[in-house]
Motif scaffolding. Structure first.
Motif, PDB file in Angstrom:
ATOM      1  N   GLN A 121       0.817  -1.215   0.000  1.00  0.00           N
ATOM      2  CA  GLN A 121       0.000   0.000   0.000  1.00  0.00           C
ATOM      3  C   GLN A 121       0.850   1.265   0.000  1.00  0.00           C
ATOM      4  O   GLN A 121       0.449   2.300  -0.538  1.00  0.00           O
ATOM      5  CB  GLN A 121      -0.935   0.009   1.215  1.00  0.00           C
ATOM      6  N   LEU A 122       2.039   1.178   0.615  1.00  0.00           N
ATOM      7  CA  LEU A 122       2.926   2.339   0.680  1.00  0.00           C
ATOM      8  C   LEU A 122       3.767   2.505  -0.580  1.00  0.00           C
ATOM      9  O   LEU A 122       4.492   3.499  -0.718  1.00  0.00           O
ATOM     10  CB  LEU A 122       3.851   2.211   1.890  1.00  0.00           C
ATOM     11  N   GLY A 123       3.705   1.537  -1.477  1.00  0.00           N
ATOM     12  CA  GLY A 123       4.508   1.614  -2.693  1.00  0.00           C
ATOM     13  C   GLY A 123       5.958   1.250  -2.473  1.00  0.00           C
ATOM     14  O   GLY A 123       6.826   1.623  -3.278  1.00  0.00           O
ATOM     15  N   LEU A 124       6.238   0.495  -1.411  1.00  0.00           N
ATOM     16  CA  LEU A 124       7.611   0.085  -1.119  1.00  0.00           C
ATOM     17  C   LEU A 124       7.903  -1.269  -1.759  1.00  0.00           C
ATOM     18  O   LEU A 124       7.061  -2.152  -1.764  1.00  0.00           O
ATOM     19  CB  LEU A 124       7.829   0.002   0.392  1.00  0.00           C
ATOM     20  N   ASP A 125       9.111  -1.415  -2.263  1.00  0.00           N
ATOM     21  CA  ASP A 125       9.506  -2.671  -2.905  1.00  0.00           C
ATOM     22  C   ASP A 125      11.004  -2.845  -2.728  1.00  0.00           C
ATOM     23  O   ASP A 125      11.734  -1.870  -2.497  1.00  0.00           O
ATOM     24  CB  ASP A 125       9.143  -2.637  -4.397  1.00  0.00           C
ATOM     25  N   GLN A 126      11.455  -4.074  -2.801  1.00  0.00           N
ATOM     26  CA  GLN A 126      12.886  -4.370  -2.728  1.00  0.00           C
ATOM     27  C   GLN A 126      13.500  -3.922  -1.405  1.00  0.00           C
ATOM     28  O   GLN A 126      14.659  -3.480  -1.358  1.00  0.00           O
ATOM     29  CB  GLN A 126      13.633  -3.721  -3.908  1.00  0.00           C
TER      30      GLN A 126
END
Length: 355
Positions: A121-126
């Motif tokens: 939901q926060l757009g965080l990845d990797q």
């Protein structure tokens, strides 16, 4: 408010030269409008005066509709809202987040871990994600893990989250008119919510140093004070409560443990009680928090409590307290937080100092 200052902090924020972590911002999220005792008593068919006097909590928030039981917010929703608020504070950039740690007793599902839905939901990845399943000590455990990761030198900015949706374990349609107090307490004590903090390797934003974190299991040989069941396909139709609590054991043990935590933290820091500007006591209920604060007996410190308005929403509470703390905390001031988990008896707490 105690305006005591304890001398200028080291420009790097840590007098002994070791690595330090700093709290840059905090955000919180409470679902829907507050539910007062009159509304809750009418919904459950119980005595309003009993709630007022025995629990001492005035309002709480629920992630589901009281009338229909419809879930309006998941734990991931609330955690993401709190995190977004923390990340939108001055001096914080979502692009700097290098890891996420979530502490909760009530994940949305066993798999996937709720922390990964929050990251999504926060757009965080990797980035590394961690989920710690624990009761009222979970937020402190998450803070401890995040602080250690930053102190290692490998990470510079992390997101620490704590939250619970306790209402998922309570059957709000159940007739409670003849329920025993030990059963009824669970329906009036708890609420839902989430909180989050941005931790950094250098002072930023609020510039609050995390001086110490305590997390210690002390339940060897002791019966649990609280049990939350997990119902799978094999046992979901068994006639047993999802949540049970030994409220007498909690009333007896938590104040004693709280005093031990206070003095242990003060000893580790070489602080004196009169040097504390703020005290964040355990947030069990309005009534219990009053009793514990009296037992802690630190008259020089301003109490920071919220449970009478928010209900006991577990791992959200330390962040709700910190949010209130930061409204008045000034450079040089010190705060100490005490948390007790009664499920299997965990001592927890932390110390903060604004630089």
């Amino acid at each position: 408010m105690n305006g005591t200052h304890h001398g200028p902090a080291d420009p790097g924020g840590e007098p002994d030269g070791s690595r330090q972590a700093y709290l840059a911002s905090v955000g919180t999220a409470l679902p829907g409008d507050p539910v007062d005792n009159a509304t809750l008593a009418k919904t459950l068919g119980v005595n309003e005066e009993w709630i007022e006097h025995f629990i001492g909590t005035r309002t709480r928030h629920f992630a589901r509709d009281l009338g229909t039981g419809e879930v309006r917010w998941s734990l991931a929703d609330l955690c993401a809202q709190a995190a977004q608020r923390a990340l939108s504070a001055p001096g914080c950039d979502p692009g700097d987040v290098e890891f996420v740690v979530l502490g909760t007793a009530t994940p949305d599902t066993l798999m996937p871990a709720t922390v990964n839905h929050v990251a999504d939901q926060l757009g965080l990845d990797q980035v590394p994600t961690f989920q710690l399943q624990s009761g009222c000590a979970g937020a402190v455990q998450a803070l401890s893990v995040a602080r250690s990761m930053i102190a290692s030198g490998e990470y510079r900015t992390g997101l620490v989250i704590g939250g619970d949706v306790c209402s998922k374990h309570l059957d709000l349609q159940r007739d409670l008119s003849g329920a025993a107090p030990g059963d009824l307490v669970n329906f009036v004590l708890f609420g839902d919510g989430a909180g989050a903090a941005v931790l950094t390797a250098e002072p930023a934003g609020q510039r609050v140093a995390v001086r110490e974190v305590l997390n210690r299991f002390t339940g060897l040989g002791r019966e649990p004070g609280q049990v939350i069941e997990w119902f799978g396909l094999a046992d979901r139709h068994e006639d047993r409560q999802a949540l049970t609590e030994d409220y007498k054991a909690i009333e007896e043990s938590v104040p004693v443990m709280a005093v031990e935590i206070l003095w242990e933290l003060l000893g580790e820091l070489d602080w004196q009680p009169e040097e504390l500007d703020y005290l964040l006591p355990p947030q069990l209920s309005g009534r219990m928090t009053r009793l514990i604060t009296e037992r802690l007996d630190v008259p020089s410190a301003t109490e920071i409590s919220c449970v009478a308005e928010t209900g006991n929403n577990g791992n959200a509470l330390p962040f709700l307290q910190i949010e209130r703390l930061l409204e008045g905390m000034t450079a040089g001031q010190r705060a100490l937080a005490v948390a007790v988990e009664s499920s299997k008896w965990i001592k927890a707490g932390f110390a903060l100092e604004k630089i």
